[in-house]
Scaffold this motif. Structure first.
Motif, short mmCIF file in Angstrom:
data_model
loop_
_atom_site.label_atom_id
_atom_site.label_comp_id
_atom_site.label_asym_id
_atom_site.label_seq_id
_atom_site.Cartn_x
_atom_site.Cartn_y
_atom_site.Cartn_z
N UNK A 1 -13.46 -8.42 -12.69
CA UNK A 1 -13.27 -7.53 -11.53
C UNK A 1 -11.79 -7.39 -11.17
N UNK A 2 -11.48 -6.35 -10.42
CA UNK A 2 -10.18 -6.23 -9.76
C UNK A 2 -10.20 -7.12 -8.52
N UNK A 3 -9.01 -7.43 -8.00
CA UNK A 3 -8.92 -8.40 -6.91
C UNK A 3 -7.97 -7.94 -5.82
N UNK A 4 -8.37 -8.14 -4.57
CA UNK A 4 -7.50 -7.85 -3.42
C UNK A 4 -7.56 -9.04 -2.47
N UNK A 5 -6.40 -9.63 -2.23
CA UNK A 5 -6.30 -10.81 -1.36
C UNK A 5 -5.91 -10.38 0.05
N UNK A 6 -6.65 -10.87 1.03
CA UNK A 6 -6.32 -10.63 2.44
C UNK A 6 -5.91 -11.98 3.04
N UNK B 1 -2.48 -11.52 -7.38
CA UNK B 1 -3.66 -10.64 -7.29
C UNK B 1 -3.27 -9.17 -7.39
N UNK B 2 -4.23 -8.33 -7.73
CA UNK B 2 -3.95 -6.90 -7.93
C UNK B 2 -3.42 -6.25 -6.65
N UNK B 3 -4.01 -6.61 -5.52
CA UNK B 3 -3.53 -6.13 -4.23
C UNK B 3 -3.42 -7.33 -3.29
N UNK B 4 -2.46 -7.27 -2.37
CA UNK B 4 -2.33 -8.31 -1.35
C UNK B 4 -1.98 -7.62 -0.03
N UNK B 5 -2.62 -8.05 1.05
CA UNK B 5 -2.36 -7.45 2.36
C UNK B 5 -2.70 -8.46 3.43
N UNK C 1 -4.49 -2.99 3.78
CA UNK C 1 -5.02 -2.72 2.42
C UNK C 1 -5.39 -1.25 2.30
N UNK C 2 -6.05 -0.71 3.33
CA UNK C 2 -6.43 0.70 3.29
C UNK C 2 -5.19 1.58 3.15
N UNK C 3 -4.14 1.25 3.87
CA UNK C 3 -2.91 2.06 3.80
C UNK C 3 -2.33 2.05 2.39
N UNK C 4 -2.34 0.87 1.74
CA UNK C 4 -1.84 0.78 0.36
C UNK C 4 -2.65 1.67 -0.58
N UNK C 5 -3.99 1.66 -0.39
CA UNK C 5 -4.85 2.40 -1.32
C UNK C 5 -4.85 3.89 -1.02
#
Lengths: 240, 240
Positions: B197-202, B222-226, B232-236
């Motif tokens: 899977x892809x990964x997003x760390x909060x 990780x693929x995304x970090x916020x 995170x929504x703003x990045x995407x």
């Protein structure tokens, strides 16, 4: 009659108009494969008629559970073969997209508003034979909001198997007797009542394009009856 | 990095603040049973520490799958016994209500708005070890909207078992590599990445009341970090 603590919805026919949508989509695909001579509404009706026999193999234990997308594609391939079309000779992406026409069904005009009002009263979940990804795509497209997608894929069986009704009520966190199936089909409601659920009948006279429903002989005196989801919501809002 | 086609969310810690909510609820229940002497925050921490061992019996095949509500109640009874309280002597309705404190967790301030923005981009589902009825009640109370409740009860297993991640992606209708786990825990993200899977760390520094996270040594790139779901929504949203 006490107000239900949660609602489970049949979807095909009750919440969305499968026939108009499948006929419209199939007209496009039939034209694309050079078979615009076939009647798209008749094509939709016959596709839907193969639905119960396809699920019966799973219900009767002759086949492991598979999601409805798989059965919809098999029914389509079989129906095309019946019309002399070899689906193996077609672009597989086109065939899958056609089978996924069931992800793109239009709601009845009252559905989104009725669901939202019922959802203000109690949790509202799907109790459909459709699989989760089908329900996600259909609901996002049609603006339908649920508390959970349950039914066949969660229970790993197809209605009218008793365990599908009971597993959906249990997963919703309520007793079977507090859980109400909302459906346009007497056969579905009869199985739900047999399993101990409450029942709400929604009259959808155009589901079969105005033709009589195949299960009209199974009519009973249901706990609630309405001609739209907004009318059902109004009945329940008045009952505190 | 392509934008994910669907998002699966860890919930306890990532979307809701379990510690503050469980401490608040437990303070009330402890007072009600005459044990106001016990520290409610410590009670919440120790309850949560029993979470992984309780699930391990299911993951390791020593026990059939049961929903998390059952394990939460067993952990509570065991924790009370540790403090010299016999749960069998208490009102069973009180004990169940206490165990169901996990249905009443407050969201982090950014959660509802962040989920709504992510949901405008792609389907958003739960990928939590919590059961369906827990998620329904928690989400209705906290104003969290999902496209489906998936994860443990759907897959009949507990994270970090590989099949839970894969079953959730499959039910959402996307490939594992197109599906992104969003979580505040490195251990969860490591298992998701291992499954493809892809990964997003909060980052949720207050999950443990400011104390260091137990899995901080498992940090990866990780693929995304916020530091919030809205961030995170703003990045995407910026990535088309």
């Amino acid at each position: 009659m006490k107000r239900p603590k949660a609602f489970g919805f049949d979807v095909f026919g009750t919440v969305v108009d499968w026939r108009t949508s499948i006929a419209r989509e199939s007209a496009g695909f039939l034209a694309a494969i050079g078979r615009g001579d076939l009647d798209a509404e008749r094509f939709a009706d016959v596709w839907r008629q193969r639905y119960q026999p396809a699920m019966a193999n799973v219900r009767d234990g002759r086949r492991e559970f598979v999601i409805l997308d798989v059965l919809h594609r098999e029914m389509l391939v079989d129906l095309l073969r019946h019309h002399g079309v070899d689906a193996d000779a077609l672009d597989p992406v086109l065939v899958t997209d056609w089978a996924h026409a069931w992800h793109r069904l239009d709601p009845w005009p009252d559905s989104a508003a009725g669901l939202a009002r019922l959802r203000a009263l109690a949790p509202v979940v799907t109790l459909s034979n459709g699989n989760v990804s089908l329900m996600i795509e259909l609901s996002r497209r049609a603006g339908l909001e649920w508390d959970a997608i349950l039914g066949a894929e969660h229970a790993r069986g197809f209605k009218p198997a008793r365990e599908v009704y009971l597993a959906t009520a249990a997963a919703s966190g309520v007793e079977a007797g507090e859980f109400c199936l909302v459906a346009a089909h007497h056969s579905d409601l009869a199985a739900a009542r047999e399993a101990g659920l409450m029942t709400a009948y929604i009259d959808r006279p155009m589901e079969y394009g105005g033709a009589p429903a195949p299960d009209r002989d199974q009519r009973q005196d249901w706990d609630y009856e309405a001609d739209s989801l907004t009318a059902l919501a109004a009945q329940l809002e008045a009952r505190t």
